[in-house]
Scaffold this active site. Structure first.
Site, PDB file in Angstrom:
ATOM      1  NE  ARG A 163     102.567  67.323 117.680  1.00 51.47           N
ATOM      2  CZ  ARG A 163     101.718  67.983 116.888  1.00 51.47           C
ATOM      3  NH1 ARG A 163     100.498  68.509 117.376  1.00 51.47           N
ATOM      4  NH2 ARG A 163     102.042  68.705 115.974  1.00 51.47           N
ATOM      5  CB  SER A 237     108.337  65.956 115.779  1.00 55.74           C
ATOM      6  OG  SER A 237     107.731  66.553 115.023  1.00 55.74           O
ATOM      7  CD  GLU A 333     105.400  64.496 118.900  1.00 56.30           C
ATOM      8  OE1 GLU A 333     105.236  65.566 118.940  1.00 56.30           O
ATOM      9  OE2 GLU A 333     104.998  63.696 118.030  1.00 56.30           O
TER      10      GLU A 333
HETATM   11  P1  FAD Z   1     102.172  53.433 118.220  1.00 51.24           P
HETATM   12  O1  FAD Z   1     103.515  53.950 117.887  1.00 51.24           O
HETATM   13  O2  FAD Z   1     102.226  52.077 118.029  1.00 51.24           O
HETATM   14  O3  FAD Z   1     101.997  53.863 119.921  1.00 51.24           O
HETATM   15  C1  FAD Z   1     102.206  55.109 120.153  1.00 51.24           C
HETATM   16  C2  FAD Z   1     101.529  55.105 121.734  1.00 51.24           C
HETATM   17  O4  FAD Z   1     100.231  54.891 121.694  1.00 51.24           O
HETATM   18  C3  FAD Z   1     102.251  53.835 122.516  1.00 51.24           C
HETATM   19  O5  FAD Z   1     102.249  54.340 123.979  1.00 51.24           O
HETATM   20  C4  FAD Z   1     101.145  52.797 122.612  1.00 51.24           C
HETATM   21  O6  FAD Z   1     101.283  51.871 123.519  1.00 51.24           O
HETATM   22  C5  FAD Z   1      99.878  53.599 122.688  1.00 51.24           C
HETATM   23  N1  FAD Z   1      98.890  52.967 121.689  1.00 51.24           N
HETATM   24  C6  FAD Z   1      98.805  52.787 120.459  1.00 51.24           C
HETATM   25  N2  FAD Z   1      97.648  52.127 120.094  1.00 51.24           N
HETATM   26  C7  FAD Z   1      96.847  52.007 121.233  1.00 51.24           C
HETATM   27  C8  FAD Z   1      95.625  51.514 121.633  1.00 51.24           C
HETATM   28  N3  FAD Z   1      94.689  51.233 120.560  1.00 51.24           N
HETATM   29  N4  FAD Z   1      95.406  51.625 123.029  1.00 51.24           N
HETATM   30  C9  FAD Z   1      96.183  51.941 123.774  1.00 51.24           C
HETATM   31  N5  FAD Z   1      97.115  52.524 123.687  1.00 51.24           N
HETATM   32  C10 FAD Z   1      97.770  52.560 122.365  1.00 51.24           C
HETATM   33  N6  FAD Z   1     102.421  62.774 114.852  1.00 51.24           N
HETATM   34  C11 FAD Z   1     101.617  63.911 114.893  1.00 51.24           C
HETATM   35  O7  FAD Z   1     100.856  64.154 116.030  1.00 51.24           O
HETATM   36  N7  FAD Z   1     101.662  64.657 113.971  1.00 51.24           N
HETATM   37  C12 FAD Z   1     102.313  64.499 112.823  1.00 51.24           C
HETATM   38  O8  FAD Z   1     102.239  65.215 111.860  1.00 51.24           O
HETATM   39  C13 FAD Z   1     103.334  63.443 112.772  1.00 51.24           C
HETATM   40  N8  FAD Z   1     103.886  63.078 111.947  1.00 51.24           N
HETATM   41  C14 FAD Z   1     104.694  61.899 111.896  1.00 51.24           C
HETATM   42  C15 FAD Z   1     105.495  61.828 110.450  1.00 51.24           C
HETATM   43  C16 FAD Z   1     106.493  60.704 110.541  1.00 51.24           C
HETATM   44  C17 FAD Z   1     107.553  60.514 109.350  1.00 51.24           C
HETATM   45  C18 FAD Z   1     106.439  59.702 111.885  1.00 51.24           C
HETATM   46  C19 FAD Z   1     107.523  58.648 111.715  1.00 51.24           C
HETATM   47  C20 FAD Z   1     105.717  59.993 112.829  1.00 51.24           C
HETATM   48  C21 FAD Z   1     104.747  61.183 112.713  1.00 51.24           C
HETATM   49  N9  FAD Z   1     103.860  61.401 114.151  1.00 51.24           N
HETATM   50  C22 FAD Z   1     103.056  62.325 113.708  1.00 51.24           C
HETATM   51  C23 FAD Z   1     103.991  60.470 115.067  1.00 51.24           C
HETATM   52  C24 FAD Z   1     102.745  59.271 115.005  1.00 51.24           C
HETATM   53  O9  FAD Z   1     102.723  58.809 113.719  1.00 51.24           O
HETATM   54  C25 FAD Z   1     101.373  59.448 115.668  1.00 51.24           C
HETATM   55  O10 FAD Z   1     101.771  59.916 117.037  1.00 51.24           O
HETATM   56  C26 FAD Z   1     100.662  58.449 115.441  1.00 51.24           C
HETATM   57  O11 FAD Z   1      99.377  58.544 115.812  1.00 51.24           O
HETATM   58  C27 FAD Z   1     101.378  57.035 116.287  1.00 51.24           C
HETATM   59  O12 FAD Z   1     100.653  56.019 115.739  1.00 51.24           O
HETATM   60  P2  FAD Z   1     100.838  54.696 115.878  1.00 51.24           P
HETATM   61  O13 FAD Z   1      99.638  53.716 115.820  1.00 51.24           O
HETATM   62  O14 FAD Z   1     102.080  54.447 115.092  1.00 51.24           O
HETATM   63  O15 FAD Z   1     101.098  54.493 117.493  1.00 51.24           O
HETATM   64  P1  NAP Z   2     106.846  73.383 109.690  1.00 48.88           P
HETATM   65  O1  NAP Z   2     105.773  73.941 108.959  1.00 48.88           O
HETATM   66  O2  NAP Z   2     108.198  73.846 109.225  1.00 48.88           O
HETATM   67  O3  NAP Z   2     107.065  74.517 111.093  1.00 48.88           O
HETATM   68  C1  NAP Z   2     108.033  74.315 111.997  1.00 48.88           C
HETATM   69  C2  NAP Z   2     107.512  74.440 113.316  1.00 48.88           C
HETATM   70  O4  NAP Z   2     106.829  75.846 113.482  1.00 48.88           O
HETATM   71  C3  NAP Z   2     106.126  73.489 113.571  1.00 48.88           C
HETATM   72  O5  NAP Z   2     106.817  72.712 114.569  1.00 48.88           O
HETATM   73  C4  NAP Z   2     105.017  74.258 113.862  1.00 48.88           C
HETATM   74  O6  NAP Z   2     104.562  73.816 114.973  1.00 48.88           O
HETATM   75  C5  NAP Z   2     105.499  75.691 114.140  1.00 48.88           C
HETATM   76  N1  NAP Z   2     104.756  76.724 113.379  1.00 48.88           N
HETATM   77  C6  NAP Z   2     104.458  76.897 112.287  1.00 48.88           C
HETATM   78  N2  NAP Z   2     103.550  77.875 112.047  1.00 48.88           N
HETATM   79  C7  NAP Z   2     103.152  77.935 113.103  1.00 48.88           C
HETATM   80  C8  NAP Z   2     102.190  78.930 113.399  1.00 48.88           C
HETATM   81  N3  NAP Z   2     101.285  79.453 112.490  1.00 48.88           N
HETATM   82  N4  NAP Z   2     101.778  78.844 114.596  1.00 48.88           N
HETATM   83  C9  NAP Z   2     102.325  78.004 115.570  1.00 48.88           C
HETATM   84  N5  NAP Z   2     103.338  77.246 115.235  1.00 48.88           N
HETATM   85  C10 NAP Z   2     103.572  77.243 114.042  1.00 48.88           C
HETATM   86  O7  NAP Z   2     106.804  72.201 110.484  1.00 48.88           O
HETATM   87  P2  NAP Z   2     107.092  70.848 109.776  1.00 48.88           P
HETATM   88  O8  NAP Z   2     108.028  70.216 110.530  1.00 48.88           O
HETATM   89  O9  NAP Z   2     107.153  70.678 108.489  1.00 48.88           O
HETATM   90  O10 NAP Z   2     105.685  70.015 109.933  1.00 48.88           O
HETATM   91  C11 NAP Z   2     104.451  70.232 109.298  1.00 48.88           C
HETATM   92  C12 NAP Z   2     103.341  69.983 110.540  1.00 48.88           C
HETATM   93  O11 NAP Z   2     103.276  68.487 110.589  1.00 48.88           O
HETATM   94  C13 NAP Z   2     103.582  70.746 111.789  1.00 48.88           C
HETATM   95  O12 NAP Z   2     102.326  71.187 112.196  1.00 48.88           O
HETATM   96  C14 NAP Z   2     103.866  69.534 112.624  1.00 48.88           C
HETATM   97  O13 NAP Z   2     103.623  69.515 114.044  1.00 48.88           O
HETATM   98  C15 NAP Z   2     103.602  68.158 111.950  1.00 48.88           C
HETATM   99  N6  NAP Z   2     104.387  67.079 112.103  1.00 48.88           N
HETATM  100  C16 NAP Z   2     104.523  66.356 113.110  1.00 48.88           C
HETATM  101  C17 NAP Z   2     105.268  65.432 113.342  1.00 48.88           C
HETATM  102  C18 NAP Z   2     105.364  64.693 114.686  1.00 48.88           C
HETATM  103  O14 NAP Z   2     105.762  63.613 114.663  1.00 48.88           O
HETATM  104  N7  NAP Z   2     104.665  65.021 115.771  1.00 48.88           N
HETATM  105  C19 NAP Z   2     106.162  64.991 112.545  1.00 48.88           C
HETATM  106  C20 NAP Z   2     106.113  65.707 111.245  1.00 48.88           C
HETATM  107  C21 NAP Z   2     105.445  66.832 111.103  1.00 48.88           C
HETATM  108  P3  NAP Z   2     103.459  72.757 115.228  1.00 48.88           P
HETATM  109  O15 NAP Z   2     104.284  71.266 115.387  1.00 48.88           O
HETATM  110  O16 NAP Z   2     102.717  72.918 116.740  1.00 48.88           O
HETATM  111  O17 NAP Z   2     102.484  72.776 114.123  1.00 48.88           O
END
Ligand code: FAD
Ligand code: NAP
Length: 337
Positions: A163, A237, A333
């Protein structure tokens, strides 16, 4: 390029918090980016937004908000087995993933339905269900705000980690991401190792899944498990899962036998931030309109009219209580402005 003044940002961030942007520039083409004046962007005053799904706006933007809406998805090369695809920063991420699957190109299926735009994907090296975008990224093309030069970074120079990337950390605020290239496969060989994925595929009646089945399974899981920002404001998250050395993990296991520990290698392990937050009693907590999701302890929610400062203050209380009980410092995050 469009510019306007005084935009209310409630609909431009997935938390749905109110904030005003004094000036807004909408970039609609690569040429628009070329016309940006070098040296005018000041991190902390100005801000770039994609879909606003990974930010917490805790104040008004007194400077300029840049909305990157540059479109474009192309297959640049195809050698029979792999393809190099390019996506511009303003494309919707999930729209892009769906497009690659329609082209018969695979590798992004586990990242289906992540909100936001493609330009933010390398920022925090988006990841889900065992896959990270850095697994397929070849290059990131970005404009250096200070010089106005466009640079192309090979993945090895992007400092991708869990991340995180140089664009989010060491070089935060220095670059405007314009596009990325990714190496995708023409043969479907999906990664189904993540817990829950196989069960979901089973429940769909699929025993030999291809990438499209995996994409569908991920979509079904996400729709069921994660709070939808169109119903309740959130940024996914709010904390990263902390990575610790194995000694720390063992010590925690000896004190809390049910703590989930994912071993990364012989030296490091990942802990579940959600579990620790739940143990501290925060799941479903609400004070005013700021709260923690009842569905998912890692997700902070805006029940309606919470502002960014209230959500930030709540996140600090949560992190503090986790530190007191487990000795672990949670890292945020989303990016706080
Ligand atoms: P923004 O929120 O608009 O920007 C995020 C950051 O990047 C800010 O600092 C912004 O200034 C910068 N930025 C954006 N675009 C640019 C650009 N073109 N150039 C320079 N800087 C830029 N993330 C995960 O990694 N995995 C997930 O599974 C995941 N699940 C999510 C589920 C939900 C319900 C929500 C709400 C979020 C989730 N996220 C997840 C977080 C998010 O969706 C991601 O990080 C996504 O990539 C953000 O994209 P955005 O365009 O909305 O970025
Ligand atoms: P989940 O499947 O309920 O798992 C809970 C947590 O356990 C996750 O955060 C995941 O880490 C960790 N995990 C599960 N299995 C694993 C393995 N085999 N090895 C290492 N780590 C493990 O998670 P969830 O919340 O429903 O989300 C599902 C996936 O979507 C996850 O990968 C999660 O990261 C991603 N997600 C990300 C965001 C975001 O905003 N970043 C939001 C929603 C969902 P990891 O997070 O490292 O996978």
């Amino acid at each position: 390029m469009k510019t306007f003044r005084n935009l209310q940002l409630r609909d431009y961030n997935s938390f749905g918090v109110e904030a005003l942007a004094a000036r807004v520039v909408v970039l609609e083409s690569a040429e628009d980016a070329e016309h940006l004046e070098p040296g005018t962007f000041e991190a902390g005053r100005d801000l770039v937004l994609g879909g606003g799904s990974n930010v917490l706006l805790s104040r008004d933007i007194r400077g300029t908000l840049y909305l990157n809406r540059i479109p474009g998805m192309t297959v640049k090369e195809f050698d029979g087995e792999t393809a190099l695809v390019e996506v511009a920063a303003g494309e919707n991420w999930h729209g892009f993933v769906s497009w690659t699957l329609m082209q018969g190109l695979y590798g992004l299926e586990n990242l289906s339905l992540i909100p936001g735009l493609a330009g933010a994907a390398p920022m925090q090296n988006i990841g889900a269900y065992g896959v990270e975008v850095s697994d397929v990224i070849e290059t990131v093309t970005a404009l250096d705000w200070s010089t106005g030069h466009v640079e192309q970074f090979p993945a090895r120079d992007c400092a991708f980690s869990y991340r995180d990337s140089r664009f989010k950390s060491a070089d935060a605020g220095r670059f405007l991401v314009l596009s990325c290239t990714m190496r995708l496969q023409s043969r479907s060989n999906p990664d189904t190792s993540y817990a829950g994925l196989v069960e979901e595929l089973d429940s769909m009646g699929v025993d030999t899944p291809d990438s499209r089945h995996v994409s569908e399974a991920v979509i079904r899981l996400r729709r069921r498990k994660l709070p939808d920002p169109s119903s309740i404001g959130n940024a996914g998250s709010f904390f990263k899962n902390p990575e610790v050395d194995t000694e720390t993990a063992e010590l925690l296991l000896s004190r809390h036998e049910s703590i989930p520990v994912y071993r990364l290698d012989n030296q490091a392990a990942k802990l579940s931030a959600a579990w620790m937050i739940e143990q501290c009693g925060w799941k479903g907590f609400r004070e005013g309109d700021a709260g923690v999701s009842e569905q998912h302890a890692l997700v902070l929610v805006n029940h309606g009219n919470a502002n960014g400062k209230e959500l930030l203050a709540l996140s600090e209380r949560i992190a503090e209580s986790v530190h007191e009980r487990f000795g672990i410092r949670l890292e945020r995050e989303p990016v706080v402005y």
